[in-house]
Design a protein around this motif. Structure first.
Motif, PDB file in Angstrom:
ATOM      1  N   SER A  89       0.801  -1.223   0.000  1.00  0.00           N
ATOM      2  CA  SER A  89       0.000   0.000   0.000  1.00  0.00           C
ATOM      3  C   SER A  89       0.832   1.271   0.000  1.00  0.00           C
ATOM      4  CB  SER A  89      -0.926   0.021   1.217  1.00  0.00           C
ATOM      5  OG  SER A  89      -0.176   0.092   2.401  1.00  0.00           O
ATOM      6  N   PRO A 114      -1.544   4.118  -2.170  1.00  0.00           N
ATOM      7  CA  PRO A 114      -2.549   3.736  -1.182  1.00  0.00           C
ATOM      8  C   PRO A 114      -3.956   3.594  -1.760  1.00  0.00           C
ATOM      9  CG  PRO A 114      -1.228   5.567  -0.377  1.00  0.00           C
ATOM     10  CD  PRO A 114      -0.873   5.360  -1.823  1.00  0.00           C
ATOM     11  N   GLU A 162      -6.115  -0.823  -3.475  1.00  0.00           N
ATOM     12  CA  GLU A 162      -6.269  -1.848  -2.437  1.00  0.00           C
ATOM     13  C   GLU A 162      -6.678  -3.129  -3.125  1.00  0.00           C
ATOM     14  OE1 GLU A 162      -7.820  -0.980   1.321  1.00  0.00           O
ATOM     15  OE2 GLU A 162      -8.030   1.137   0.893  1.00  0.00           O
TER      16      GLU A 162
END
Length: 155
Positions: free
Chosen positions: A147, A151, A154
């Motif tokens: 991540s 980020p 996912e």
């Protein structure tokens, strides 16, 4: 690397006194930050989808220090209320504010700077760090997706 998310109601404080501090990946769910640095460097990753909608506010107190903000490509950086003593500046190479989330920077810079890295440059900045290598190794062990680099992805 401390990956414990902080809560949205509190102000997240980041200190760097004669040291380098990096907060990458999913490190917070807050929108209020207070950064104090003296002869140090702070990297704040503000690209996580876990940060609630709304303006992000960063109060800085920098003395001979540098803060690097990793933001989405369309982020709007507002630093009108920032005070400079001596040399200081906000370096945003693209210089183009988009229609995305607003990041308000207030406080004082004494002989320091704030660097804004957007989009792909922000991804590269995160990837060239020890935290990224640690995240990749952790993700491989656990069979998940890293991540730190992005980020928003996912997996």
């Amino acid at each position: 690397m401390d990956t414990t998310p902080t809560t949205a109601e509190t102000t997240t404080r980041v200190h760097a006194h004669y040291e380098n501090t990096k907060k990458l990946g999913h490190w917070t769910t807050g929108r209020l930050f207070e950064v104090r640095a003296r002869r140090g460097m702070v990297v704040l990753d503000l690209r996580s989808p876990r940060i609630p909608d709304g303006d992000i506010e960063i109060a800085v107190d920098l003395d001979h220090s540098m803060v690097k903000l990793l933001v989405p490509q369309d982020a709007e950086i507002e630093h009108w209320d920032l005070r400079y003593t001596g040399r200081g500046r906000v370096k945003d190479w693209t210089g183009e504010n988009g229609g995305g989330r607003r990041v308000r920077i207030t406080g004082e810079i004494r002989h320091g700077e704030i660097r804004v890295h957007r989009g792909g440059v922000a991804t590269l900045s995160a990837m060239f760090s020890r935290e990224f290598v640690q995240d990749v190794r952790r993700a491989r062990r656990e069979g998940t997706t890293p991540s730190v680099a992005d980020p928003a992805h996912e997996g």
